[in-house]
Design a protein around this motif. Structure first.
Motif, PDB file in Angstrom:
ATOM      1  N   ALA A 207      -6.721   0.187   7.405  1.00 31.56           N
ATOM      2  CA  ALA A 207      -6.938   0.858   6.135  1.00 31.56           C
ATOM      3  C   ALA A 207      -7.508  -0.116   5.112  1.00 31.56           C
ATOM      4  N   LYS A 208      -7.981   0.404   4.010  1.00 30.74           N
ATOM      5  CA  LYS A 208      -8.540  -0.431   2.957  1.00 30.74           C
ATOM      6  C   LYS A 208      -7.481  -1.384   2.413  1.00 30.74           C
ATOM      7  N   ASN A 209      -7.861  -2.644   2.234  1.00 31.61           N
ATOM      8  CA  ASN A 209      -7.011  -3.708   1.677  1.00 31.61           C
ATOM      9  C   ASN A 209      -5.921  -4.187   2.632  1.00 31.61           C
ATOM     10  N   GLU A 210      -5.888  -3.698   3.858  1.00 30.57           N
ATOM     11  CA  GLU A 210      -4.915  -4.227   4.824  1.00 30.57           C
ATOM     12  C   GLU A 210      -5.387  -5.577   5.341  1.00 30.57           C
ATOM     13  N   THR A 211      -4.429  -6.419   5.686  1.00 23.95           N
ATOM     14  CA  THR A 211      -4.734  -7.726   6.268  1.00 23.95           C
ATOM     15  C   THR A 211      -4.080  -7.823   7.633  1.00 23.95           C
TER      16      THR A 211
ATOM     17  N   PRO B 281      -3.638   6.375   7.340  1.00 24.30           N
ATOM     18  CA  PRO B 281      -4.510   6.011   8.451  1.00 24.30           C
ATOM     19  C   PRO B 281      -3.715   6.030   9.748  1.00 24.30           C
TER      20      PRO B 281
ATOM     21  N   ARG C 249     -12.294  -5.197   8.732  1.00 26.97           N
ATOM     22  CA  ARG C 249     -13.064  -4.215   7.953  1.00 26.97           C
ATOM     23  C   ARG C 249     -12.347  -2.884   8.001  1.00 26.97           C
ATOM     24  N   SER C 250     -12.466  -2.143   6.938  1.00 30.83           N
ATOM     25  CA  SER C 250     -11.823  -0.831   6.860  1.00 30.83           C
ATOM     26  C   SER C 250     -12.343   0.067   7.974  1.00 30.83           C
ATOM     27  N   GLY C 251     -11.412   0.743   8.667  1.00 31.69           N
ATOM     28  CA  GLY C 251     -11.763   1.625   9.767  1.00 31.69           C
ATOM     29  C   GLY C 251     -11.762   0.953  11.124  1.00 31.69           C
ATOM     30  N   GLN C 252     -11.672  -0.352  11.155  1.00 31.69           N
ATOM     31  CA  GLN C 252     -11.656  -1.078  12.423  1.00 31.69           C
ATOM     32  C   GLN C 252     -10.392  -0.744  13.208  1.00 31.69           C
TER      33      GLN C 252
ATOM     34  N   LYS D 236      -5.586   1.696  13.202  1.00 29.33           N
ATOM     35  CA  LYS D 236      -6.829   1.789  12.463  1.00 29.33           C
ATOM     36  C   LYS D 236      -6.641   1.132  11.095  1.00 29.33           C
TER      37      LYS D 236
ATOM     38  N   ASN E  53       0.822  -1.216   0.000  1.00 27.51           N
ATOM     39  CA  ASN E  53       0.000   0.000   0.000  1.00 27.51           C
ATOM     40  C   ASN E  53       0.856   1.266   0.000  1.00 27.51           C
TER      41      ASN E  53
END
Length: 517
Positions: free
Chosen positions: A472-476, A442, A505-508, A470, A428
């Motif tokens: 981010a989108k597409n993070e694992t 993030p 989930r994104s933002g978690q 937090k 990313n």
């Protein structure tokens, strides 16, 4: 003409007459004695060459290793020829072979005392590993030259179906055979004692493992069979396998599954007239089916048409393929096979700093092997995920070669830093954001470098632990664990995430429990 001259003149004729008068049995015995003497002389010469090579090795002469290997091969050939020559004492030759290998092991020195202490092993395996550190692996291989170890040959049929299996292993499946052999060598001292104690041929163990998993410990089939010997869960439970107190499935443990497989096969062979073929058919096609077919046929063998045709196609293929792999394990030279030499002498690896199996695989390099050490490390340490960070001071099951390479390349230096950089790299961070799009990362992330700038490796590889992250989108979860050098399982447990998906989930917001400060 003087009498002594006549005697001299007719001496050749007398000698020829004497030879004619010698009985055929005496002539044959004399020929056998000469053949045996030639083999003994060959063994003696090879022994001297081997001892001379050991001296060269001790003096760091680079040709020493090649000469010692050539001498060992000469001795193996002499033993093989002796086993086929009437009157030749095979046992004496094998004794010489083993003594020389033991001499080599003593000359190289022993592993330090702490390697023999079970507390130095992976705590989950303390007391389980029966490694013999006083004799190199080649000495165990030498025992296969004993005719008693070739009893497998007499327990199975070498028929066209098996020959077709050998053809497949030697052609399209040759890479799989080589992989299986190499993987097995690292686990051999974990697995072979189980079959030896059970009175089963080691070749049978290799043949099953090669066909089931190619020696890859973490294989799981679509039907649910798992581990190097592919036990189904219910069958595994009957033989002591399954979830242990830590949640680890011991079907992935080489030592445990070798014990279970040996017990299973002996149970089947006890029901099926000690037939290896029928026991293998039960292993693959189901023990209930095999017993019903056996009883209905009044004890006829697997190759009987009425028996053979009642098994599914998969089992009819499985049985000869296992036997074929076992046959090649015992007779490689006959088929032009040179199995890879594997440095498999056990030594515990104590970590000087936090790392993962992925990171170790990179910094260790190839070490003269074809594929490096990832599979060996995973097979010897089945409880650890390859991307999980292990703390400093943790102990891994490894080999002396791996320990040497670790101390040279993985504790510090350019390769150690490169391995860390590659493992911690986040795809990313490669995305460059421009214009009005928010450029701040993030919470807890790493700011992307300005366009055209060279990112700092130190900044990317040493993130601070803010206590929370937090998503981010597409993070694992794996990438987050790598970023903060956390143990993946501990991070998942702290946040109530369930394997194997670890869904985010994104933002978690994640609690970074157990991560590096």
């Amino acid at each position: 003409m003087p009498s002594f001259a006549l005697a001299f003149r007719f001496a050749p004729l007398a000698a020829a007459l004497a030879l004619v008068l010698i009985s055929p049995d005496a002539a044959a015995a004399s020929k056998r004695e000469q053949a045996v003497a030639a083999l003994n002389a060959r063994m003696t010469a090879a022994e001297k060459r081997y001892r001379d090579a050991l001296v060269k090795i001790g003096n760091n002469d680079p040709v020493g290793v090649a000469e010692s290997n050539a001498a060992l091969e000469d001795m193996e050939d002499a033993v093989d020829a002796c086993s086929q020559q009437k009157g030749c004492e095979v046992t004496n030759m094998v004794t010489v072979y083993k003594r020389l290998l033991k001499t080599s092991a003593d000359a190289q020195g022993q592993i330090p005392d702490e390697a023999d202490d079970p507390s130095d092993l992976d705590p989950d395996h303390a007391g389980d590993i029966a490694f013999s550190n006083d004799v190199p692996e080649a000495a165990k291989a030498a025992s296969l030259l004993d005719d008693k170890r070739h009893r497998f040959d007499k327990m199975v049929q070498y028929n066209p179906a098996v020959q077709a299996g050998i053809r497949r292993w030697l052609t399209d499946m040759r890479p799989s055979l080589m992989d299986s052999y190499e993987n097995y060598q690292y686990m051999r001292q974990l697995m072979s004692p189980s079959f030896e104690r059970a009175g089963l041929p080691e070749a049978l163990l290799f043949g099953i493992m090669a066909k089931e998993s190619n020696g890859k410990v973490h294989v799981t089939s679509r039907a649910g069979a798992a581990g190097p010997m592919q036990f189904m869960y219910a069958t595994g439970l009957r033989f002591g396998l399954g979830q242990d107190g830590t949640g680890f499935d011991t079907r992935y443990d080489p030592h445990a599954v070798a014990d279970a497989s040996a017990a299973y096969l002996n149970e089947r062979m006890g029901e099926l007239n000690r037939s290896i073929e029928m026991a293998l058919a039960a292993y693959n096609g189901g023990e209930g089916r095999a017993l019903r077919i056996y009883n209905a046929s009044e004890g006829r063998g697997f190759w009987d048409a009425d028996v053979y045709n009642q098994f599914p196609a998969e089992t009819r293929d499985y049985v000869p393929m296992v036997i074929a792999a076992a046959w090649l394990f015992l007779h490689p030279k006959k088929y032009g096979i040179t199995f890879p030499r594997v440095e498999s002498k056990y030594a515990p690896l104590r970590l000087a700093k936090p790392t993962s199996i992925y990171e170790l695989t990179i910094c260790l390099g190839s070490g003269g092997t074809r594929d490096g050490f990832m599979r060996a490390l995973r097979n010897l340490n089945p409880r650890y995920q390859p991307d999980s960070y292990l703390p400093a001071g943790a102990s891994l099951n490894a080999t002396a070669q791996i320990v040497g390479l670790y101390n040279r390349h993985c504790v510090q230096g350019a390769r150690a830093e490169l391995a860390k950089q590659l493992v911690l790299s986040d795809p990313n961070s490669a995305i460059v954001r421009t214009g009005p799009v928010e450029t701040l990362p993030p919470s807890g992330g790493i700011a992307p470098a300005p366009l055209g700038a060279t990112p700092s490796v130190a900044a990317a590889s040493k993130p601070k632990n803010p206590g929370k992250h937090k998503v981010a989108k597409n993070e694992t979860l794996v990438s987050i664990a790598q970023r903060y050098q956390c143990d993946t399982k501990s991070l998942a447990k702290a946040n109530g995430l369930k394997a194997p998906r670890y869904a985010l989930r994104s933002g978690q917001t994640l609690k970074l429990q157990g991560c590096r400060e």
